[in-house]
Write an enzyme that holds these catalytic residues in place. Structure first.
Site, short mmCIF file in Angstrom:
data_model
loop_
_atom_site.label_atom_id
_atom_site.label_comp_id
_atom_site.label_asym_id
_atom_site.label_seq_id
_atom_site.Cartn_x
_atom_site.Cartn_y
_atom_site.Cartn_z
N GLY A 50 137.00 49.48 70.54
CA GLY A 50 136.90 50.61 68.94
C GLY A 50 137.45 52.49 69.54
O GLY A 50 136.20 52.46 70.45
N GLN A 57 136.40 60.54 67.06
CA GLN A 57 135.38 60.96 68.10
C GLN A 57 135.94 61.61 69.47
O GLN A 57 135.38 61.91 70.52
CB GLN A 57 134.95 59.32 68.85
CG GLN A 57 134.37 58.34 67.99
CD GLN A 57 134.16 56.95 68.29
OE1 GLN A 57 135.38 56.24 67.29
NE2 GLN A 57 133.40 56.99 68.07
N CYS A 70 128.65 52.02 70.11
CA CYS A 70 129.13 52.78 69.68
C CYS A 70 129.80 54.30 71.05
O CYS A 70 128.77 54.00 71.81
CB CYS A 70 128.77 53.80 68.25
SG CYS A 70 130.11 55.12 67.82
O1 GNR Z 1 133.29 49.73 71.87
C1 GNR Z 1 132.62 49.30 70.34
N1 GNR Z 1 132.01 47.99 70.08
C2 GNR Z 1 131.42 47.72 69.13
C3 GNR Z 1 130.75 46.75 69.40
C4 GNR Z 1 130.02 46.26 68.05
C5 GNR Z 1 130.69 46.92 66.73
C6 GNR Z 1 131.64 48.28 67.08
C7 GNR Z 1 132.41 48.91 67.85
S1 GNR Z 1 133.55 49.96 67.80
C8 GNR Z 1 132.64 50.44 69.58
C9 GNR Z 1 133.81 51.51 70.09
C10 GNR Z 1 133.45 53.21 69.50
O2 GNR Z 1 132.41 53.61 68.88
N2 GNR Z 1 134.24 52.84 68.19
O3 GNR Z 1 134.35 53.60 67.27
NI NI Z 2 131.81 54.22 67.01
#
Ligand code: GNR
Ligand code: NI
Length: 174
Positions: free
Chosen positions: A46, A51, A94
């Protein structure tokens, strides 16, 4: 299509509230395409526009589990319209908090409304990893990071580690 730089904590930009998109135009579609490319390259499941330093309410996601299968999704002005009473816990990461992971409890299911690529309103019901990820991304639009749900001590430890990492990277580059 182009890769964009992902901002890392600590960075005040990540704490900004993102503004609603007024019209889904070519510039927004270009942002969506760049965000998907940046997310896949990272790799992540995501990404929120803030970001990559753009304070607009745009998120992209791909929570498909199968290796090699791409299911790119994008949501403009996403809003949670209902949440389940039951929660689930997932280990979250994240892209703005590299190397940091923690178990976070959130509603197990949620319904969201959003605008699609053509600016048409849509609704979906999410559960499992998709529900967790959508809530994680919508938090970014409010300037919220998953570490905000941890104890003050755990959060401080993570932020200190990340400041050190950031300084180290700057020392190497400059
Ligand atoms: O890559 C991501 N993995 C993830 C794992 C568990 C819950 C949420 C995420 S989102 C994250 C990518 C990200 O920072 N999105 O804002
Ligand atoms: Ni995130």
């Amino acid at each position: 299509m182009a890769l964009r730089e992902i901002l890392k904590e600590p960075n005040d930009v990540l704490r900004q509230k993102s503004l609603p998109v007024e019209i889904v135009d070519e510039k927004i579609r270009e942002l969506i395409d760049d965000m998907l490319e940046t997310m896949y390259a990272a790799p992540g499941i995501g990404l929120a526009a803030i970001q990559v330093g753009v304070p607009k309410r745009v998120i992209v996601m791909d929570t498909s589990k199968k290796e090699g299968e791409k299911l790119p999704m994008h949501f403009v002005n996403p809003e949670i319209i209902s949440k389940s009473n039951s929660n689930s816990i997932y280990e979250e990461g994240c892209l703005s908090l590299p190397g940091q992971f923690a178990e976070i409890e959130r509603p197990a299911k949620c319904k969201i409304k959003f605008l699609d690529y053509n600016g048409n309103p849509q609704e979906i019901e999410a559960e499992g990893m998709l529900a967790t990820c959508i809530q994680h991304e919508i938090d970014h639009l409010e300037g919220i990071l998953f570490i905000d749900y941890l104890s003050k001590l755990k959060k401080t430890m993570i932020v200190k580690k990340l400041s050190k990492q950031k300084k180290e990277i700057e020392r190497i580059i400059v």
